[in-house]
Design an enzyme around this catalytic site. Structure first.
Site, PDB file in Angstrom:
ATOM      1  N   ASP A  61      -1.090 -59.746  12.341  1.00 46.13           N
ATOM      2  CA  ASP A  61      -2.370 -59.457  11.671  1.00 46.13           C
ATOM      3  C   ASP A  61      -3.521 -59.350  12.674  1.00 46.13           C
ATOM      4  OD1 ASP A  61      -1.203 -59.537   9.223  1.00 46.13           O
ATOM      5  OD2 ASP A  61      -2.529 -61.060   8.385  1.00 46.13           O
ATOM      6  N   GLU A  86     -10.497 -59.964   8.548  1.00 47.03           N
ATOM      7  CA  GLU A  86     -10.038 -61.194   7.922  1.00 47.03           C
ATOM      8  C   GLU A  86      -9.713 -62.259   8.969  1.00 47.03           C
ATOM      9  OE1 GLU A  86      -6.664 -60.689   5.332  1.00 47.03           O
ATOM     10  OE2 GLU A  86      -6.798 -62.770   4.700  1.00 47.03           O
ATOM     11  N   ASP A 160      -8.935 -55.222   6.670  1.00 50.17           N
ATOM     12  CA  ASP A 160      -7.846 -56.123   6.280  1.00 50.17           C
ATOM     13  C   ASP A 160      -6.594 -55.571   6.951  1.00 50.17           C
ATOM     14  OD1 ASP A 160      -6.030 -57.827   5.201  1.00 50.17           O
ATOM     15  OD2 ASP A 160      -6.764 -57.676   3.147  1.00 50.17           O
ATOM     16  N   ILE A 162      -3.438 -56.446   7.270  1.00 51.78           N
ATOM     17  CA  ILE A 162      -2.321 -56.308   6.327  1.00 51.78           C
ATOM     18  C   ILE A 162      -2.705 -57.068   5.061  1.00 51.78           C
ATOM     19  CG2 ILE A 162       0.119 -56.779   5.827  1.00 51.78           C
ATOM     20  CD1 ILE A 162       0.693 -56.623   8.788  1.00 51.78           C
ATOM     21  N   ASP A 163      -2.949 -56.337   3.999  1.00 47.12           N
ATOM     22  CA  ASP A 163      -3.196 -56.996   2.720  1.00 47.12           C
ATOM     23  C   ASP A 163      -1.832 -57.244   2.083  1.00 47.12           C
ATOM     24  OD1 ASP A 163      -4.825 -58.023   0.619  1.00 47.12           O
ATOM     25  OD2 ASP A 163      -4.376 -56.215  -0.539  1.00 47.12           O
ATOM     26  N   THR A 165       0.081 -60.056   2.757  1.00 46.81           N
ATOM     27  CA  THR A 165       0.934 -60.506   3.874  1.00 46.81           C
ATOM     28  C   THR A 165       2.240 -61.117   3.371  1.00 46.81           C
ATOM     29  OG1 THR A 165      -1.159 -61.155   4.857  1.00 46.81           O
ATOM     30  CG2 THR A 165       0.797 -61.696   6.096  1.00 46.81           C
ATOM     31  N   ASP A 305     -10.758 -57.342   1.410  1.00 41.89           N
ATOM     32  CA  ASP A 305      -9.780 -56.820   0.440  1.00 41.89           C
ATOM     33  C   ASP A 305     -10.355 -55.646  -0.345  1.00 41.89           C
ATOM     34  OD1 ASP A 305      -7.899 -58.974   0.779  1.00 41.89           O
ATOM     35  OD2 ASP A 305      -9.085 -60.205  -0.587  1.00 41.89           O
TER      36      ASP A 305
END
Ligand code: 2IP
Ligand code: CA
Length: 384
Positions: A61, A86, A160, A162-163, A165, A305
């Protein structure tokens, strides 16, 4: 409109390019054995592996976020210091040393830095570093032809990396869609990059990248796709067209959504209450017309997000409103447009990630009549 400078015109393309590189790194971590072994190490269950996985998860991430920051900041110096995400780029390795993850000048230097976290996984560090330094070429004639006049110095970015995760790590590929919406699994893992106006906090440009859209039937490799939208002044442009409204709306919810909200929305939707993982994925369902609204009654999503999908929703004529604020306005008889989420204002009194929570929940929609119907139904829920 004055003719756009090359830098202005290239911002959308640069954001898409950054999302493609991020998607490639996300796929690489699942495709290359030395990286995949680290991703799935958690499943072997030993304490050592669990700790290592936790580190690797965060590293993937953090690295994706730093690559996006690096590439955008290099091309648009005006954005430096205004690209947020994030993750923090400070990382503690197993020796307890703090490593600041960043993109170095050469792949060799980046690999050496990554190795200080991944030791002894040299091959994994080198594979990641090579992907970080590889240039992305976009063969997208439609995107290349978009000319915009948005000064980068007016904008800031939420990433973000990787939304969803958990779905990314879990990696399930066998989840069957229900009416086009896949309730869980790898396909709900998305890369989200949104730009907002520094002054107003309004989302302006959004990219949603789906790194795991489908498997190529011949090579069996994952193929991704992306969507973009622009909502700036009078300009509304998108890679997608607004989906047609359904007479009876379909609402998508988190599985964590409580009984009272489900009960209030049930009659509005007939049998079309749907559930899916991933805040970004649920907003994407609305963007694609697989659902007409995404309702969330809690402050469990964050600026990173929502910013990118929100910009695309606005480009299609919709938006994302702050649920508690919208219901409050209704209750006092305010007939103006409900308050939209904004991205430049930390929540008062909150600390850490909570500063950027979309407090009081949200409703994402494309067609205003669906927003109105959802708010009317939710106005009856005590405590909302
Ligand atoms: C999460 C992720 C979760 C979502 C949560 C987000 O982001 O999208 O799936 O919860 O709101 O903050 P839910 O699936 O219940 O909607 P991340 O995976 O980036 O932490
Ligand atoms: Ca997220």
């Amino acid at each position: 409109m004055s003719p756009p400078s090359p830098a202005m015109a290239g911002l959308l393309q640069a954001l898409v390019g950054a999302s493609e590189k991020a998607g490639t790194i996300a796929r690489l971590c699942r495709a290359e054995e030395p990286l995949f072994q680290l991703l799935v190490a958690e499943k072997s269950g030993t304490d050592k592996n669990r700790r290592f996985l936790q580190d690797f998860k965060t590293l993937a991430d953090v690295l994706i976020q730093e690559v996006i920051k690096h590439d955008l900041g290099k091309e648009f110096p005006e954005l430096q210091g205004h690209i947020h995400g994030e993750e923090s780029n400070e990382f503690k390795n197993r020796q307890g040393d703090t490593v600041v993850v960043r993109v170095c000048d050469t792949p060799g230097d980046t690999a050496a830095l990554l190795l200080s976290v991944l030791e002894p996984e040299r091959e994994a560090a080198e594979l990641l570093a090579a992907a970080v330094h590889r240039d992305v070429t976009l063969g997208d004639a439609e995107l290349a032809s978009v000319a915009l006049s948005i000064p980068p110095q007016d904008l800031a970015i939420w990433i973000d990396p990787i939304d969803s995760t958990n779905e990314y790590i879990g990696g399930r590929e066998d989840v069957a869609p229900i009416d086009g919406i896949t309730p869980a699994g790898l396909c709900s893992a998305l890369v989200l990059i949104g730009a907002y106006d520094r002054q107003t906090g309004c989302p302006v440009l959004g990219i949603i990248n789906e790194p795991f859209y489908c498997r190529d039937p011949l090579t069996h490799r994952w193929q991704g796709r992306y969507h973009w939208g622009v909502a700036y002044g009078d300009t509304q442009l998108s890679s997608l067209s607004p989906p047609p409204p359904r007479p009876t709306p379909c609402v998508v919810l988190s599985r964590a959504e409580g009984g009272p909200v489900r009960a209030a929305l049930g009659p509005l939707c007939g049998d079309r209450l749907c559930f899916a993982a991933g805040a970004g994925y649920k907003m994407l369902c609305v963007i694609l017309g697989l659902a007409d609204a995404y309702v969330l009654s809690e402050g469990s999503t964050f600026a990173w997000d929502a910013c990118a999908p929100h910009a695309i929703l606005r480009a299609l004529g919709g938006g994302a409103v702050a649920l508690a604020g919208a219901l409050q306005a209704r209750r006092v008889g305010d007939t103006g447009p409900p308050p939209e989420l904004v991205y430049n204002r930390p929540a008062e009194g909150a600390v850490g990630a909570k500063r950027w929570a979309n407090q009081g929940g949200l409703v994402a929609y494309v067609h205003p009549q669906h927003l109105e119907a959802v708010l009317a139904a939710l106005a009856t829920v005590p405590g909302l």
